[in-house]
Design an enzyme around this catalytic site. Structure first.
Site, PDB file in Angstrom:
ATOM      1  N   ASP A 140     -32.048   1.590  -7.921  1.00  0.00           N
ATOM      2  CA  ASP A 140     -31.206   2.462  -7.104  1.00  0.00           C
ATOM      3  C   ASP A 140     -30.595   1.622  -5.983  1.00  0.00           C
ATOM      4  OD1 ASP A 140     -32.536   4.268  -8.745  1.00  0.00           O
ATOM      5  OD2 ASP A 140     -32.760   5.784  -7.174  1.00  0.00           O
ATOM      6  N   LYS A 203     -25.546   8.518  -7.506  1.00  0.00           N
ATOM      7  CA  LYS A 203     -26.571   9.203  -6.724  1.00  0.00           C
ATOM      8  C   LYS A 203     -26.011   9.516  -5.345  1.00  0.00           C
ATOM      9  CE  LYS A 203     -31.172   8.117  -4.798  1.00  0.00           C
ATOM     10  NZ  LYS A 203     -32.299   7.156  -4.830  1.00  0.00           N
ATOM     11  N   LYS A 239     -27.574  11.901  -9.984  1.00  0.00           N
ATOM     12  CA  LYS A 239     -28.831  12.080  -9.260  1.00  0.00           C
ATOM     13  C   LYS A 239     -28.589  12.543  -7.829  1.00  0.00           C
ATOM     14  CE  LYS A 239     -32.965   9.700  -7.550  1.00  0.00           C
ATOM     15  NZ  LYS A 239     -33.715   8.437  -7.485  1.00  0.00           N
TER      16      LYS A 239
END
Lengths: 303, 287, 506
Positions: A140, A203, A239
């Site tokens: 991430d 995300k 996400k």
């Protein structure tokens, strides 16, 4: 001269009307999720969780406890699935990997100078490589919001490309930190940028900034994914993360996915929920559906 | 050089041009003592149709002119009328046997009325418009817009002041007008057409069809491309049929029974408002 | 060398290949919502409803009753009295007496307080009213709950405050009420239309005789009960269910001073003729065929929502529905793709289910009309696209639909369908869009979608329509004047402008 294989084309990114997007997201928040839909939805949400601990005080012990929760969120009830992944700092990837061995729960690691992203690219790459070499299945990363907001898309894009390369087989989630981008137009543009240059997932947030995964932001990103899919045929994952603390919020996220991208995205492969505390609320709601009784936190482990 | 007077021919005023009726008919207009003053065109339904066509073609362009310019043009009409005041007074004296004082007074009042509405051009929108505080995140406002093509059945008397009292408020907001002037006393109205023609009013914004009202009124009221009618003809039977016929295309029919056109209340914002439509526009507020 | 035929086959195969690979979204049941019906427990319907005249529920002198049914189930909900000419006369007299003796003598502030009272009671009964509205009319509960009833309450609140401030709305005029107002309303927003009519009328000091539509009288009867509960002086509000004949009796009653009608242009014209020369004041809110214009620089995803909201809101039973989509050619394919996908997510079914997006068609008659026009569209050569949603076995249903390949001259592009049926046409330039949008006898509403500010002001000002939604659609508010240009009627409802219809100025 551009170092990118292809320049970032902003001309075809549709504008977003803020009031319109909020109304649509608000309307979807009113979907009534009851009975079997609720039970199925909660289990689906659990299977999509990126159970996260990203604190300065994180330790091996803390991570191991969280891994237990990840593998068996509700001990004694095998119908409750394991979560999708554990999300930790690079230093703790190996611990998590070990604790989760054979469980099917993935290990995700934040990298790239999380959460601000304001370190040199070499440091970001080292960060990423360390995580990957320690066994991370997913990375991430954060984008450089300063560069993005100043219009230096090339810099943001080339960093994504470089980190994607450093990821090797690990899947790359690109964190936009939407709370700092402020406008929906920026969110849409950043989504497009991330998808174009290597994101497997986009995300919303680090969890360190509010607002984070607001319904409007999530919807804008889902719509960006939809357009990208129609243009390229590639399904990018989504996400939302940050501030998701209740089952209601989690179920609403599923509604947004179901009615924007459809069935194909209703899987942990393409949709994750980044959260640290929502699990127990999901479990309590599940118990409430099963027993008809409202639940107490004392009956659910705080890990 | 000879002394022989050149007699004037009074034609219809359509699309900015002075035209003879396509029907080839005319009506004699006598003076107060019964002597022939002039012949005027007896307009036909086809002339009316043509006038509506011209009015429609001119309307949106006229509406699009700035409020300032519309005011200037109406003021210009007043100026032109002032310059020719004496000939209008003479016409009123001859046709309606007005005393010199009465004729002068009507022309003065007509000039004043034009000046009055000239001044409204850039003000009425601010008074008839609103910003509406809706309970959601939208900017919401209402503004008056012209109704479109307006038929005006002018009063028989006072022929000049009456016509201008209805024409000025109709056109100042951007409508185009098709006017049926006084049937009995059409000369001053047709003379006024020359003022309209020379005051920078775009062709087609005001059209005058002289003739017999019983022939023309039903066609005006039933015309599908006339949006509204100012019915100041003062004829009850006509009024009922105008109101009934107007329903064919949901016309706005406004009936006027004005006892004294010289009075203060024979002018006002309401005369403008009657031939406007309120448009409400919504737009989101957000970034 | 390959033959022409082989080449053609190869090309066709390539196309088939592309089509197989073409991305597509699937809106199936990977995760399906369970039924979520709103409870009917707290709703008590009477078997039979009388007329509300002079503050009492009375049996009709006509002795006639008609059944009102739930269009989603075809079940009878109740028998409702049908007012005849004698009943109308009794109601007008009650209204006149109330006007003369009570309502016109009341302090304006007290008049306002009665209207506030009604607003509060309606607010308390919101849930019950929403359920009745949905049962009687077929609209989704989420709309009656989130749109209709909240707006009803807001309309009473808004107008209550005007009661003692009317002189500020009409400077330089003495303001007085008109007297007895006859009000005739349609079936698409039964309670909301009653509120649009009654709230300004009584706030301005008039009394009313209101006729709800024959397929949807129940919430009007509930409103009568609310008036009773608010201790509104008897006769200020009279409610007379009935059909066309009842309406005609109201329109033609000599003691009615003002008529307000919302309904079809056809009936509006009849009323305009009937009131001609009578001195009765008249406002008309009639049909529409609104253009919803999407430019290539629009916020496209929100525009698609605007299209959906424009035509499928309330099953398209909306006079201001965005029934003619005009989309710029350069984005037509994208918009249609998105529209198809979006329609696939619309949930048609039990109107009481909280997740239902599209409810039942209001009546058999309306369903027949929609079917006839849609058949005509197919016959005229337009291509019909419909949602594949399941159609319940009972009740009146029509799936969300749109036509492509529509010409400006097709009947479906000119006539008001008043159902969930959209016609799609394309344009190339702004001038063409404006010309096509205005090329219709109606002028109620229009939509304009572009992210460019200067363009918005240009295009919205060129639309010949009374309500123009820019980058949104189908928004309503009591503070915002609503009403049409051209054959969509005259007069405004809502806002300062709406008061004009209910006052006498001198």
């Amino acid at each position: 001269m551009s170092s990118l294989p292809r320049p970032f084309d902003t001309s075809r990114i549709p504008r977003v009307d803020a009031v319109g997007i909020d109304e649509r997201a608000g309307a979807l928040a009113k979907r009534s999720i009851k009975k079997s839909a609720k039970i199925a939805g909660i289990k689906l949400a659990i299977s999509m969780l990126d159970l996260t601990t990203l604190e300065g005080k994180d330790s091996e012990g803390k991570v191991r406890q969280l891994c237990q929760k990840a593998m068996r969120p509700l001990p004694g009830d095998p119908s409750v699935p394991h979560v999708a992944a554990i999300c930790v700092y690079p230093n703790l990837v190996a611990v998590a990997k070990d604790a989760l061995a054979g469980s099917g729960v993935k290990v995700a690691s934040v990298a790239s100078g999380f959460p601000a992203g304001l370190v040199p690219l070499t440091a970001k790459l080292d960060d990423t490589r360390l995580a990957v070499e320690s066994g991370a299945d997913e990375i991430d990363m954060v984008i450089d919001r300063g560069a993005f907001l100043s219009g230096d898309y090339e810099r943001v894009a080339s960093e994504i490309l470089a980190i994607k390369d450093a990821c090797r087989d690990a899947r790359l989630k690109v964190i936009l930190e939407t709370g700092e981008l402020e406008t929906y137009d920026n969110v849409r543009k950043a989504s497009r940028l991330a998808m174009t240059y290597g994101a497997d997932f986009i995300k919303t947030s680090t969890g360190k900034i509010t607002p984070a995964a607001t319904p409007g932001v999530v919807l804008v990103m889902l719509e960006a994914i939809r357009d990208f899919y129609f243009e390229t045929g590639r399904r990018i994952g989504m996400k939302p993360a940050g501030g998701i603390k209740t089952s209601k919020r989690a179920l609403h996220l599923l509604v947004l996915v179901k009615e924007t991208l459809g069935d194909a995205w209703l899987t942990p492969d393409l949709f994750r929920i980044g959260a640290s505390t929502v699990t127990n609320d999901l479990l309590m709601q599940l118990a409430k559906e099963a027993t008809g009784r409202y639940q107490s936190e004392d009956y659910f482990t705080k890990d | 050089m000879t002394e022989l007077e050149v007699k004037k021919t009074y034609k219809l005023y359509v699309g900015g041009e002075f035209v003879r009726t396509e029907s080839g008919r005319y009506d004699p207009v006598p003076d107060a003592k019964g002597r022939l003053l002039a012949n005027v065109s007896r307009g036909s339904r086809k002339d009316l149709r043509e006038a509506v066509r011209k009015a429609r073609a001119a309307q949106s362009g006229w509406a699009g002119r700035s409020a300032y310019l519309k005011g200037q043009i109406l003021y210009r009409m007043a100026e032109m009328l002032e310059g020719r005041a004496e000939s209008f007074e003479e016409l009123l004296r001859e046709t309606r046997e007005r005393t010199p004082a009465a004729a002068r007074s009507e022309v003065r009042a007509t000039i004043d009325r034009l000046v009055y509405y000239a001044g409204w051009s850039d003000k009425y929108v601010a008074l008839l418009g609103t910003v509406n505080p809706v309970a959601s995140s939208y900017f919401d406002f209402s503004v008056p817009e012209p109704t479109g093509v307006v038929g005006i059945v002018a009063p028989e008397t006072p022929d000049l002041l009456g016509l201008v009292s209805h024409l000025a408020p109709v056109i100042v907001s951007g409508n185009a007008a098709v006017v049926l002037p006084s049937e009995k006393y059409p000369l001053a109205s047709l003379e006024l057409a020359e003022i309209l023609a020379t005051s920078d009013l775009p062709a087609g914004v005001a059209n005058l069809i002289s003739g017999r009202k019983d022939e023309l009124v039903p066609h005006l009221a039933r015309h599908m491309d006339v949006n509204a009618i100012a019915d100041a003809g003062g004829n009850k039977a006509f009024s009922k049929s105008i109101a009934e016929d107007g329903a064919v295309n949901v016309k706005r029919v406004k009936r006027y029974a004005i006892a004294d056109y010289f009075a203060e209340d024979a002018q006002g914002l309401d005369f403008i408002e009657a031939f406007t439509e309120t448009k409400t526009t919504w737009h989101p507020i957000g970034v | 060398m390959a033959s022409v035929k082989e080449e053609r086959e190869a090309r066709a195969e390539a196309v088939r290949h592309i089509e197989r690979e073409k991305p597509a979204l699937e809106f199936g049941n990977a995760w399906e919502y369970s039924p979520a019906p709103e409870s009917r427990d707290h709703v008590r319907l009477q078997d039979r409803y009388g007329l509300f005249i002079g503050g009492k529920f009375v049996a009709p002198k006509s002795k006639k009753y008609f059944a009102t049914i739930n269009p989603a189930t075809e079940e009878k909900l109740a028998d409702v009295a049908e007012a005849g000419a004698a009943d109308v006369d009794a109601a007008v007299r009650a209204a006149e007496e109330a006007y003369r003796k009570r309502w016109s003598k009341l302090k304006p502030a007290d008049r306002g307080k009665y209207v506030y009272r009604i607003a509060r009671i309606l607010q308390e009964k919101s849930r019950e009213l929403a359920v009745i509205e949905t049962m009687d009319g077929g609209k989704p509960i989420k709309e009656s709950r989130d749109v209709d009833v909240p707006l009803v309450v807001a309309h009473f609140f808004y107008h209550a405050g005007w009661a003692d401030k009317l002189e500020y709305a009409f400077p330089r005029h003495a303001v007085s009420p008109i007297g007895v107002c006859g009000q005739i309303i349609p079936w698409n927003f039964p309670l909301l239309m009653a509120a649009w009519k009654i709230a300004p009328a009584i706030a301005c000091g008039n009394t009313v005789v209101l006729k709800p539509a024959e397929t949807t009288p129940l919430t009007a009867m509930a409103l009568a009960k609310v008036c009773e509960e608010a201790d509104l002086p008897p006769g200020v509000v009279n409610i007379l269910p009935g059909a066309g004949e009842t309406g005609a009796a109201i329109v033609n009653h000599p003691r009615v001073k003002k008529i307000a009608f919302t309904g079809s242009t056809e009936v509006g014209k009849i009323i305009q003729r009937a009131t001609a020369g009578t001195g009765k004041r008249l406002t008309l809110e009639l049909g529409g065929k609104a253009a919803n214009v999407i430019f290539e620089d629009a916020p496209i995803d929100q525009a698609v929502e605007g299209i959906i909201n424009g035509i499928y809101f309330n099953q398209g039973h909306v006079c201001c529905a965005g029934s003619r989509l005009l989309v710029q050619e350069s984005i037509a394919d994208t918009v249609l793709q998105k529209l198809s996908d979006r329609i696939a997510t619309l949930r048609m079914g039990d109107p009481l289910d909280k997740n239902t997006d599209v409810g039942a068609i209001n009546s058999k008659m309306q369903l027949d009309k929609i079917r006839e026009l849609v058949a005509c569209g197919v016959e005229e050569g337009a291509e019909l696209h419909q949602s594949a949603c399941a159609i319940p076995s009972k009740g009146y249903w029509f799936p969300p639909s749109f036509f492509t390949g529509v010409a400006q001259s097709h009947r479906i592009a000119r006539e008001e369908i008043f159902g969930p049926v959209l016609t799609v046409m394309t344009f190339r330039t702004p001038d063409e869009a404006v010309e096509k949008a205005n090329n219709i006898p109606y002028g109620l509403s229009a939509g304009v979608w572009t992210d460019k500010g200067s363009k918005i002001f240009q295009i919205t000002s060129k639309m010949r329509a009374g309500v123009v939604w820019a980058n949104t659609f189908n928004k309503f508010d009591p503070a915002s004047p609503f009403g049409g240009y051209k054959e969509s009627g005259f007069g405004r409802e809502g806002g300062v402008h709406g008061l004009r219809a209910y006052v006498e100025l001198s």
